[in-house]
Enzyme design. Structure first.
Site, short mmCIF file in Angstrom:
data_model
loop_
_atom_site.label_atom_id
_atom_site.label_comp_id
_atom_site.label_asym_id
_atom_site.label_seq_id
_atom_site.Cartn_x
_atom_site.Cartn_y
_atom_site.Cartn_z
N PHE A 21 0.81 -1.23 0.00
CA PHE A 21 0.00 0.00 0.00
C PHE A 21 0.84 1.27 0.00
O PHE A 21 0.38 2.32 0.45
CB PHE A 21 -0.97 0.01 1.19
CG PHE A 21 -1.78 -1.24 1.33
CD1 PHE A 21 -2.73 -1.58 0.37
CD2 PHE A 21 -1.61 -2.09 2.41
CE1 PHE A 21 -3.49 -2.74 0.49
CE2 PHE A 21 -2.36 -3.25 2.53
CZ PHE A 21 -3.30 -3.57 1.58
N ARG A 49 -8.94 0.71 -20.80
CA ARG A 49 -9.14 -0.71 -21.04
C ARG A 49 -8.71 -1.50 -19.80
O ARG A 49 -7.66 -1.24 -19.22
CB ARG A 49 -8.30 -1.16 -22.23
CG ARG A 49 -8.47 -2.63 -22.57
CD ARG A 49 -7.26 -3.16 -23.33
NE ARG A 49 -7.15 -2.58 -24.65
CZ ARG A 49 -7.32 -3.26 -25.78
NH1 ARG A 49 -7.60 -4.54 -25.74
NH2 ARG A 49 -7.18 -2.67 -26.94
N ILE A 50 -9.54 -2.45 -19.40
CA ILE A 50 -9.23 -3.28 -18.23
C ILE A 50 -8.65 -4.59 -18.74
O ILE A 50 -9.29 -5.33 -19.48
CB ILE A 50 -10.51 -3.53 -17.40
CG1 ILE A 50 -11.10 -2.19 -16.92
CG2 ILE A 50 -10.22 -4.45 -16.23
CD1 ILE A 50 -10.19 -1.35 -16.04
N LYS A 82 -11.16 -9.58 -13.37
CA LYS A 82 -11.18 -10.18 -12.03
C LYS A 82 -10.15 -9.52 -11.11
O LYS A 82 -10.49 -9.06 -10.02
CB LYS A 82 -10.89 -11.67 -12.13
CG LYS A 82 -11.14 -12.45 -10.85
CD LYS A 82 -10.64 -13.88 -10.99
CE LYS A 82 -11.81 -14.86 -10.87
NZ LYS A 82 -11.35 -16.26 -11.01
N THR A 83 -8.90 -9.45 -11.55
CA THR A 83 -7.89 -8.86 -10.68
C THR A 83 -8.14 -7.36 -10.50
O THR A 83 -7.91 -6.80 -9.43
CB THR A 83 -6.45 -9.09 -11.20
OG1 THR A 83 -6.36 -8.60 -12.54
CG2 THR A 83 -6.10 -10.57 -11.20
N GLY A 142 -4.73 1.78 -15.80
CA GLY A 142 -4.32 1.22 -14.51
C GLY A 142 -5.33 1.49 -13.41
O GLY A 142 -5.97 2.55 -13.38
N VAL A 143 -5.48 0.52 -12.53
CA VAL A 143 -6.39 0.68 -11.39
C VAL A 143 -5.65 0.34 -10.10
O VAL A 143 -4.51 -0.08 -10.12
CB VAL A 143 -7.64 -0.23 -11.50
CG1 VAL A 143 -8.49 0.17 -12.66
CG2 VAL A 143 -7.23 -1.69 -11.56
N GLY A 144 -6.35 0.50 -9.02
CA GLY A 144 -5.79 0.27 -7.69
C GLY A 144 -6.19 1.46 -6.85
O GLY A 144 -7.21 1.46 -6.18
N GLU A 145 -5.38 2.50 -7.00
CA GLU A 145 -5.62 3.68 -6.17
C GLU A 145 -6.97 4.35 -6.43
O GLU A 145 -7.61 4.86 -5.51
CB GLU A 145 -4.46 4.65 -6.34
CG GLU A 145 -3.25 4.11 -5.58
CD GLU A 145 -1.93 4.68 -6.01
OE1 GLU A 145 -1.65 4.62 -7.22
OE2 GLU A 145 -1.19 5.18 -5.16
MO1 MOS Z 1 1.17 3.30 -4.03
S1 MOS Z 1 0.78 4.50 -2.39
O1 MOS Z 1 2.06 4.35 -5.08
O2 MOS Z 1 2.10 2.00 -3.50
#
Ligand code: MOS
Length: 741
Positions: free
Chosen positions: A244, A630-631, A635-636, A704-707
């Site tokens: 994280f 584009r994803i 799932k991930t 990109g995803v995540g944040e």
């Molecule tokens: Mo993220 S806070 O750039 O690992």
């Protein structure tokens, strides 16, 4: 890169392919930094400071050294040699300037919980016991750890967004206005895996298994700190149990374990304890002062945003909290300020959408409060000031399907059935609240390299120094390579997170998917070109006259894109060329583009139920509709976003480091009393990816995803709590005592 390389056939890209490393993880085959067993391993345990500021007057390690099995006790007095300039301790993602922390370097104590000694022993239990016997005397000095008590000393820092118009006047003349101060406390990453390093000493060469988001960053850092040559230091981190952001910069476990290995000339493992991880980095406590003004027509006319965050005495860490309104809302007038207050603490760092998770929390709560003042539906207010351009640069977006996020998110949630008044919805003894918010993050891309080795039997090995911190990188790398090379995904082996592999930046900022994918596409392009040129030299080649852009790799062959019947098997080409394998290494080569703003967006809708008598808040439903290009893997990517929503629930309701400012010490440095959401806190989370074609940002249209998954979540929940109860709690987390006040 040419046209054909983005012409994806029989794709695994876009599917919900399961993790290629899933089996290794659930069966325990996947090894983490503290799990590499080597012969003759010694174990370390850290002693940390019990004062907040001052100097170490004396260290008496005699009682620790007397314990059978203890090998040595290292302190600043007796440690092996370390570098002496700030530059030697600077890492790729360190703040500009400043003086990076040097573990066990000298007698200065800069923060409570700072490592001050390392006990080395034949086993972990002995090391840990002996660490309790190291006697340390300090000369303590007065200190400051409370952001609120140091506001007067906060200093303006570099360039927030430029002001536009006259925000002060527009606010004064506004038909409706909202001003509020919001607070986000210091939060800790708390990844499941403890920080750990296993350092193998082998005749002057070091092999280091470290928990990190960037093996090459750690390699450069270790070389700097210990004056070693890059060829003599190999850093690996094949699996990471969450980070994280805490593993972006090298942390002190790797320095201490290396010191131990250099001293003992044998392998050393050091695993930090959970409480010691509160001496690493964290999200800085931040005060956000927001003022919004609307004109008589009910659209935004003025934004004033001031963020004041904490940093350490030795480095100025800061992220952009103030400027996110620029990316979301049209407003003729705006002003921004960003200040830092230096405290006697460890340097804060990046955590889960740094700057945005905090800044957008305040902005989106303030928008909700303005909507209440305007008697407008909060979604309607956002649509009225929707911006198709970055307000500060005036640039259009490479793509921005945020309207679609609002629409699909609202439909999936049932937003239209919301009753506007606070305290107007109930379920038995519980008050029901529905809140929403917007999310925004950057669509970043960095130079990454990758190498592909394709063998005649149709197997491909893809490698890059990039990390997979649990995000799914192994899987998407396998998918992209499989599709580009025209082989089944089971034929692809992925190697990551080894400093000897092709160059990669840290895994952070949600940039890895776009960055590593384009490196793979480029390497696959080179392989296709070489195969074509050999194929065209074969007698009676059906591919004669075709250009690289006219052919694709598919089903183990190279074929004309327009006529798959014109094909030659890769195995035949390699046989003809008398080769066993083709190996190509390439970098991503993103075009400079200063004509577009590049961002991901989201709309979050949350339902809470609040027990009217007890104030207990439950987040019963969250819909997060995301536009992120584009994803690659639905799932991930959905796991990324739903996990980030859990982080947002933690931010809204649970997470908070509590410092006793009389001692400068965190009182809940553990995961019993530093609350994070547990299964019982998590109910229905729905993730939607809206279609967002983007032919501008990069050839594959990846963002990109995540944040993006966490940004706005805490605001949507806070707004839902207001809607349920009629009570605004602006300082996070929203605990039941604050609701009751
Ligand atoms: Mo993220 S806070 O750039 O690992």
């Amino acid at each position: 890169m040419n046209e054909a390389s983005v012409n994806i056939m029989a794709p695994t890209i876009g599917t919900s392919t399961s993790r290629v490393d899933g089996r290794a993880k659930v069966t325990g085959l996947a090894k983490y930094a503290g799990e590499f067993n080597v012969p003759n391993l010694a174990f370390g345990a850290v002693v940390t400071s019990t004062v907040t500021k001052g100097r170490i007057a004396r260290i008496d390690a005699s009682r620790a050294l007397a314990v059978p099995g203890v090998l040595d006790v290292l302190t600043h007095d007796n440690r092996p040699k370390m570098a002496s300039t700030d530059q030697d301790y600077h890492d790729d993602v360190a703040p500009e300037g400043g003086s990076p922390f040097r573990p066990l370097y000298d007698d200065r104590v800069r923060f409570n919980g700072q490592p001050v000694a390392l006990v080395l022993a034949e086993d972990w239990e002995t090391a840990r016991f002996a660490a309790t016997l190291v006697d340390i005397q300090y000369e303590a000095e007065s200190f400051a750890t409370d952001l609120h008590a140091r506001l007067k000393q906060a200093r303006a820092i570099d360039k927030p967004e430029k002001p536009r118009g006259d925000a002060a006047r527009a606010l004064k003349e506004a038909a409706a206005r909202h001003e509020g101060e919001y607070f986000i406390p210091a939060e800790y990453h708390n990844p499941m895996e403890l920080f750990a390093a296993t350092v193998v000493f082998d005749g002057g060469k070091l092999t280091i298994y470290d928990k990190t988001q960037g093996v090459q960053n750690v390699q450069r850092y270790v070389c700097g700190v210990f004056g070693l040559k890059p060829d003599d230091v190999r850093v690996m981190s094949p699996f990471v149990g969450g980070a994280f952001g805490s593993g972006l910069r090298p942390q002190y476990e790797v320095v201490l374990a290396t010191l131990g290995a250099l001293r003992l000339k044998r392998p050393v493992r050091l695993v930090l304890t959970r409480d010691q991880m509160y001496g690493l980095s964290y999200r800085p406590a931040t005060i956000e002062r927001v003022a919004l003004g609307a004109n008589a027509g009910g659209t935004l006319d003025a934004v004033s945003y001031e963020a004041i965050a904490m940093t350490s005495q030795y480095e100025d860490f800061s992220r952009n909290d103030a400027g996110w309104a620029e990316l979301l809302y049209t407003s003729a007038n705006a002003r921004y300020a960003h200040k830092l207050a230096r405290l006697d603490v460890a340097t804060p760092g990046d955590m889960r959408a740094p700057g945005a998770a905090t800044g957008v929390y305040a902005l989106e709560c303030a928008m909700d409060e303005l909507a209440v003042a305007l008697k407008l539906d909060p979604l309607e207010l956002r649509l009225r000031c929707y911006s198709d351009r970055d307000q500060s640069s005036g640039l259009p977006y490479s793509s921005k399907e945020l309207r679609e996020c609002y629409q699909q998110g609202a439909a999936a949630f049932g937003w239209a059935k919301r009753r506007p008044a606070a305290r107007s919805m109930r379920d038995g003894s519980e008050l029901v609240g529905w809140g929403m918010a917007t999310g925004v993050w950057e669509a970043l891309q960095m130079p990454f390299s990758s190498r592909i080795v394709l063998t005649a039997n149709g197997h491909a090995e893809v490698s890059s120094a990039a990390s997979d911190i649990g995000t799914g990188t192994y899987t998407i790398v396998a998918q992209v390579a499989a599709d580009m090379l025209g082989v089944p995904i089971d034929n692809v082996t992925v190697k990551l997170a080894d400093s000897t592999l092709p160059t990669a930046q840290v895994e952070g900022g949600s940039w890895t998917a776009a960055s590593v994918s384009h490196a793979i596409v480029n390497a696959a392009d080179d392989i296709r070109k070489e195969l074509l040129s050999i194929a065209q030299s074969m007698p009676d080649s059906p591919l004669k006259g075709l250009k690289p852009g006219d052919v694709v790799l598919t089903d183990g062959a190279i074929a004309a894109g327009q006529d798959k019947g014109r094909a030659v098997a890769v195995a035949d080409i390699m046989r003809h060329g008398k080769m066993e394998r083709i190996e190509k290494e390439r970098s991503s080569d993103f075009k400079e583009d200063d004509r577009h703003a590049r961002n991901t967006h989201s709309a979050i809708f949350a339902e809470v139920k609040v027990d009217e008598e007890l104030g207990v808040i439950r987040v019963t439903r969250v819909v997060n509709a995301v536009a992120a290009g584009r994803i690659i893997n639905s799932k991930t990517a959905a796991s990324q976003v739903s996990g980030a929503v859990v982080g947002g629930i933690g931010m809204a309701l649970h997470e908070e480091a509590l410092t006793d400012h009389a001692f400068g010490r965190i009182m809940n440095a553990n995961i019993a009393e530093y609350h994070v959401p547990v299964n019982a806190d998590i109910q229905d989370i729905k993730v939607i990816f809206v279609e967002e074609p983007d032919s501008v940002i990069n050839p594959m249209g990846l963002k990109g995803v995540g944040e993006i998954g966490i940004v706005g979540v805490a605001a949507a929940i806070a707004n839902a709590v207001y809607h349920a109860t009629g009570k605004r709690v602006r300082d996070l987390p929203i605990t039941l005592d604050k609701l009751d006040r």
